[in-house]
Each structure stands twice: as C-alpha cells, then as structure tokens.
Scaffold this motif. Sequence first.
Motif, PDB file in Angstrom:
ATOM      1  N   ARG A   9       0.598  -0.949   0.264  1.00 39.20           N
ATOM      2  CA  ARG A   9      -0.302  -0.017  -0.116  1.00 39.20           C
ATOM      3  C   ARG A   9       0.988   1.435  -0.026  1.00 39.20           C
ATOM      4  NH1 ARG A   9      -4.999  -1.483   1.008  1.00 39.20           N
ATOM      5  NH2 ARG A   9      -5.774  -3.065   1.598  1.00 39.20           N
ATOM      6  N   TYR A  10       2.275   1.103   1.003  1.00 34.16           N
ATOM      7  CA  TYR A  10       2.731   2.164   0.744  1.00 34.16           C
ATOM      8  C   TYR A  10       3.459   2.704  -0.455  1.00 34.16           C
ATOM      9  CZ  TYR A  10       6.818   5.036   2.344  1.00 34.16           C
ATOM     10  OH  TYR A  10       7.970   6.242   1.874  1.00 34.16           O
ATOM     11  N   VAL A  11       3.948   1.937  -1.076  1.00 39.55           N
ATOM     12  CA  VAL A  11       4.855   1.938  -2.626  1.00 39.55           C
ATOM     13  C   VAL A  11       3.664   2.120  -3.796  1.00 39.55           C
ATOM     14  CG1 VAL A  11       6.090   0.446  -4.202  1.00 39.55           C
ATOM     15  CG2 VAL A  11       6.598  -0.064  -1.999  1.00 39.55           C
ATOM     16  N   ASN A  16       1.242   6.918  -6.942  1.00 40.60           N
ATOM     17  CA  ASN A  16       0.038   7.265  -6.797  1.00 40.60           C
ATOM     18  C   ASN A  16      -0.614   6.298  -8.330  1.00 40.60           C
ATOM     19  OD1 ASN A  16      -1.401   9.550  -6.271  1.00 40.60           O
ATOM     20  ND2 ASN A  16      -0.938  10.246  -8.224  1.00 40.60           N
ATOM     21  N   LEU A  17      -0.653   5.052  -6.945  1.00 44.44           N
ATOM     22  CA  LEU A  17      -1.519   4.411  -7.743  1.00 44.44           C
ATOM     23  C   LEU A  17      -2.808   3.276  -6.698  1.00 44.44           C
ATOM     24  CD1 LEU A  17       1.113   1.625  -8.753  1.00 44.44           C
ATOM     25  CD2 LEU A  17      -0.435   3.428 -10.064  1.00 44.44           C
ATOM     26  N   HIS A  18      -4.330   3.538  -7.413  1.00 40.74           N
ATOM     27  CA  HIS A  18      -5.290   3.437  -6.438  1.00 40.74           C
ATOM     28  C   HIS A  18      -5.342   2.181  -7.078  1.00 40.74           C
ATOM     29  CE1 HIS A  18      -5.735   7.590  -5.509  1.00 40.74           C
ATOM     30  NE2 HIS A  18      -5.663   8.488  -6.605  1.00 40.74           N
ATOM     31  N   LEU A  19      -5.672   1.014  -5.454  1.00 42.17           N
ATOM     32  CA  LEU A  19      -5.518  -0.562  -5.822  1.00 42.17           C
ATOM     33  C   LEU A  19      -6.927  -1.106  -5.356  1.00 42.17           C
ATOM     34  CD1 LEU A  19      -1.565  -1.354  -6.346  1.00 42.17           C
ATOM     35  CD2 LEU A  19      -2.642  -0.897  -8.166  1.00 42.17           C
ATOM     36  N   THR A  20      -6.844  -1.523  -5.883  1.00 42.64           N
ATOM     37  CA  THR A  20      -8.308  -2.456  -4.345  1.00 42.64           C
ATOM     38  C   THR A  20      -7.530  -3.168  -3.963  1.00 42.64           C
ATOM     39  OG1 THR A  20      -8.218  -4.753  -6.270  1.00 42.64           O
ATOM     40  CG2 THR A  20      -9.932  -2.440  -6.339  1.00 42.64           C
ATOM     41  N   GLU A  23      -6.431  -6.595  -5.031  1.00 44.86           N
ATOM     42  CA  GLU A  23      -4.994  -6.031  -6.115  1.00 44.86           C
ATOM     43  C   GLU A  23      -3.657  -6.008  -4.846  1.00 44.86           C
ATOM     44  OE1 GLU A  23      -6.426  -3.887 -10.009  1.00 44.86           O
ATOM     45  OE2 GLU A  23      -6.917  -2.697  -8.386  1.00 44.86           O
ATOM     46  N   ILE A  24      -3.520  -5.392  -3.852  1.00 41.37           N
ATOM     47  CA  ILE A  24      -3.147  -5.382  -2.716  1.00 41.37           C
ATOM     48  C   ILE A  24      -2.928  -7.293  -2.945  1.00 41.37           C
ATOM     49  CG2 ILE A  24      -2.585  -4.308  -0.193  1.00 41.37           C
ATOM     50  CD1 ILE A  24      -2.840  -2.541  -2.450  1.00 41.37           C
ATOM     51  N   ALA A  25      -3.272  -7.858  -2.111  1.00 41.86           N
ATOM     52  CA  ALA A  25      -3.237  -8.888  -1.909  1.00 41.86           C
ATOM     53  C   ALA A  25      -2.665  -9.571  -2.347  1.00 41.86           C
ATOM     54  CB  ALA A  25      -3.892 -10.019  -1.707  1.00 41.86           C
ATOM     55  N   ARG A  26      -2.942  -9.521  -3.949  1.00 41.36           N
ATOM     56  CA  ARG A  26      -2.425 -10.170  -5.386  1.00 41.36           C
ATOM     57  C   ARG A  26      -0.677  -9.842  -5.650  1.00 41.36           C
ATOM     58  NH1 ARG A  26      -5.180  -8.784  -9.694  1.00 41.36           N
ATOM     59  NH2 ARG A  26      -2.753  -7.706 -10.697  1.00 41.36           N
ATOM     60  N   LEU A  27      -0.460  -8.049  -5.481  1.00 42.58           N
ATOM     61  CA  LEU A  27       0.995  -8.425  -5.400  1.00 42.58           C
ATOM     62  C   LEU A  27       1.479  -8.465  -4.694  1.00 42.58           C
ATOM     63  CD1 LEU A  27       0.116  -4.696  -6.791  1.00 42.58           C
ATOM     64  CD2 LEU A  27       0.900  -5.774  -7.952  1.00 42.58           C
ATOM     65  N   ALA A  28       1.289  -8.069  -3.203  1.00 41.74           N
ATOM     66  CA  ALA A  28       1.277  -9.145  -2.097  1.00 41.74           C
ATOM     67  C   ALA A  28       2.880 -10.080  -1.969  1.00 41.74           C
ATOM     68  CB  ALA A  28       1.163  -8.683  -0.963  1.00 41.74           C
ATOM     69  N   LYS A  29       1.305 -10.682  -2.921  1.00 45.43           N
ATOM     70  CA  LYS A  29       1.819 -13.182  -2.702  1.00 45.43           C
ATOM     71  C   LYS A  29       2.971 -12.250  -4.186  1.00 45.43           C
ATOM     72  CE  LYS A  29      -0.181 -16.770  -4.810  1.00 45.43           C
ATOM     73  NZ  LYS A  29       0.560 -16.767  -6.241  1.00 45.43           N
ATOM     74  N   ASP A  30       2.553 -11.686  -5.500  1.00 47.17           N
ATOM     75  CA  ASP A  30       3.560 -12.030  -6.311  1.00 47.17           C
ATOM     76  C   ASP A  30       5.096 -11.407  -6.457  1.00 47.17           C
ATOM     77  OD1 ASP A  30       1.544 -12.791  -8.001  1.00 47.17           O
ATOM     78  OD2 ASP A  30       0.686 -11.134  -9.039  1.00 47.17           O
TER      79      ASP A  30
END
Length: 99
Positions: A9-11, A16-20, A23-30
């Motif tokens: 979320r910080y990154v 300046n990205l608005h993620l759901t 999407e946050i969970a998926r990006l953290a996993k990736d």
Amino acid sequence: MKITEPEVRYVADLANLHLTDLEIARLAKDMDEILTYMDALNELDTSTVEPMAQVLYQSEETATLRADQPIPPLGNEPALANAPLAGAGYYKVPKVIER
C-alpha cells in the motif's frame, strides 16, 4: 512473508496508484514470490563466473545489433505537428502532481 500488504500500500501510494484490496493481496503475493526467487539465486556460487560488461562482450564484431548511422533530428515543427497543445516550441501538458 517478505513483503507485507501495508508495504505494498505504501509503495502504491508513492506511485499514486489506487488499488483494490484484491489487487493489494495479489501484488503482495507476487512480490513475495519474486523476493523468494531472488533469495534462491543469491544462494548460487558465482565466485568462478567472470563479470560481463554486456551480453555481446566476447562476440564477433558482426554480432552487434545494427550499424550506428547518424540521421538528422526531427525538429520542433514536425515533432509538435500532432501535439494536442503546444506553445513556444514545447509540448504543453496538464499538471499531474497535485500533492
């Protein structure tokens, strides 16, 4: 887990990205998988591998991508011909950083 959802979320906020939340969970996993893979690569013994300046470093001269040919620059008028908004020889763009 090497990277947490608050870090993602910080990154995302810095970018300046608005993620759901999904999407946050998926990006953290990736990102976690990428960092885990990097750890596996760091375990390899590369002490006998010589560093390379580039991929084609020890190749023949004919292995280059293309000959370097000088060409004249485009110039302001043709470059700005299709610009939605131009002035004083430059592109004009809306302000995008509001913080």
